[in-house]
Design a protein around this motif. Structure first.
Motif, PDB file in Angstrom:
ATOM      1  N   ALA A 108      38.186  41.517  47.580  1.00  0.00           N
ATOM      2  CA  ALA A 108      39.076  42.478  47.403  1.00  0.00           C
ATOM      3  C   ALA A 108      40.284  42.055  48.239  1.00  0.00           C
ATOM      4  O   ALA A 108      41.489  42.497  47.905  1.00  0.00           O
ATOM      5  CB  ALA A 108      38.537  43.857  47.569  1.00  0.00           C
ATOM      6  N   GLU A 109      40.209  41.851  49.529  1.00  0.00           N
ATOM      7  CA  GLU A 109      41.308  41.700  50.374  1.00  0.00           C
ATOM      8  C   GLU A 109      42.216  40.504  49.825  1.00  0.00           C
ATOM      9  O   GLU A 109      43.345  40.427  50.225  1.00  0.00           O
ATOM     10  CB  GLU A 109      40.705  41.399  51.847  1.00  0.00           C
ATOM     11  N   TYR A 110      41.547  39.179  49.404  1.00  0.00           N
ATOM     12  CA  TYR A 110      42.339  38.186  48.737  1.00  0.00           C
ATOM     13  C   TYR A 110      43.004  38.822  47.482  1.00  0.00           C
ATOM     14  O   TYR A 110      44.417  38.495  47.375  1.00  0.00           O
ATOM     15  CB  TYR A 110      41.232  37.116  48.120  1.00  0.00           C
ATOM     16  N   ILE A 111      42.635  39.484  46.625  1.00  0.00           N
ATOM     17  CA  ILE A 111      43.112  40.043  45.743  1.00  0.00           C
ATOM     18  C   ILE A 111      44.352  40.922  46.228  1.00  0.00           C
ATOM     19  O   ILE A 111      45.632  40.815  45.558  1.00  0.00           O
ATOM     20  CB  ILE A 111      42.402  41.144  44.552  1.00  0.00           C
ATOM     21  N   GLN A 112      44.274  41.783  47.150  1.00  0.00           N
ATOM     22  CA  GLN A 112      45.355  42.451  47.568  1.00  0.00           C
ATOM     23  C   GLN A 112      46.400  41.662  48.336  1.00  0.00           C
ATOM     24  O   GLN A 112      47.572  41.634  48.073  1.00  0.00           O
ATOM     25  CB  GLN A 112      45.055  43.656  48.665  1.00  0.00           C
ATOM     26  N   ASP A 113      46.048  40.560  49.238  1.00  0.00           N
ATOM     27  CA  ASP A 113      47.095  39.820  49.541  1.00  0.00           C
ATOM     28  C   ASP A 113      47.831  39.007  48.728  1.00  0.00           C
ATOM     29  O   ASP A 113      49.160  38.772  48.520  1.00  0.00           O
ATOM     30  CB  ASP A 113      46.241  38.485  50.452  1.00  0.00           C
ATOM     31  N   LEU A 114      47.282  38.739  47.539  1.00  0.00           N
ATOM     32  CA  LEU A 114      47.936  37.860  46.257  1.00  0.00           C
ATOM     33  C   LEU A 114      48.681  38.952  45.284  1.00  0.00           C
ATOM     34  O   LEU A 114      49.610  38.400  44.711  1.00  0.00           O
ATOM     35  CB  LEU A 114      47.051  37.278  45.571  1.00  0.00           C
ATOM     36  N   THR A 115      48.260  40.222  45.413  1.00  0.00           N
ATOM     37  CA  THR A 115      48.965  41.109  44.402  1.00  0.00           C
ATOM     38  C   THR A 115      49.724  42.424  44.958  1.00  0.00           C
ATOM     39  O   THR A 115      50.435  42.893  44.308  1.00  0.00           O
ATOM     40  CB  THR A 115      47.918  41.736  43.419  1.00  0.00           C
ATOM     41  N   GLY A 116      49.447  42.577  46.221  1.00  0.00           N
ATOM     42  CA  GLY A 116      50.018  43.809  46.809  1.00  0.00           C
ATOM     43  C   GLY A 116      49.452  44.926  46.246  1.00  0.00           C
ATOM     44  O   GLY A 116      49.979  46.101  46.525  1.00  0.00           O
TER      45      GLY A 116
END
Length: 168
Positions: free
Chosen positions: A35-43
């Motif tokens: 989830a943190e990877y997704i947040q880093d990549l998408t905001g």
């Protein structure tokens, strides 16, 4: 899709976990890392679903608790999901419990208005892949388009950011 407004709704559990044949204690749940990877990549915004009654730290006890909650469809959560009306894309993340999402995530997602939304499922697992999660989401998220999901082995989660980036 990164220009659309998105939120990550996920369930994750730390403590003792199963990794390719052995048990290991982890400080942060595998699904939370993705989830943190997704947040880093998408905001994207993030919302972590947490059980009202925490699972046991012991893996074997936890899976028995999860089985009971799944069979009884009884898994209250600490806090309801925030209003999703302004989001276009909803990433839904879960470890695979008994062939599907943890019951707490079902509790969190049930009854929301998904009209016109895009659902992007992701799972962490040790051999189950996406399992029954996409099918569950299609039943729960009426009115949404459920896209192909991403399944990442929990024992490889720390090396999977590039896989997440390719999926996004």
């Amino acid at each position: 899709m990164s220009s659309e407004k998105s939120i990550i709704i996920y369930f994750s559990r730390a403590d003792e976990n199963y990794f390719g044949g052995s048990l290991k204690y982890i400080e942060k749940g595998n699904t939370e890392i993705v989830a943190e990877y997704i947040q880093d990549l998408t905001g994207a915004d993030m919302f972590k679903v947490e059980p009202l009654v925490p699972y046991s730290k012991d893996y074997m006890e936890c899976i028995e608790e999860a089985k009971i909650r799944t069979n009884n469809h009884d898994a209250p959560i600490k806090e309801e999901v925030p209003d999703i009306s302004s989001y276009d894309v909803i990433y839904v993340g879960a470890p695979v419990y008994w062939g599907g999402m943890p019951e707490e995530l079902i509790t969190a997602l049930d009854g929301l208005d998904y009209t016109g939304k895009t659902i992007r499922p992701f799972t962490t697992h040790e051999g189950s892949g996406l399992s029954g999660v996409p099918g569950q989401l299609k039943k729960i998220c009426k009115g949404a388009e459920v896209l192909d999901g991403l399944a990442i082995s929990g024992s490889h989660v720390n090396d999977s950011k590039s896989k997440v980036e390719s999926w996004i």
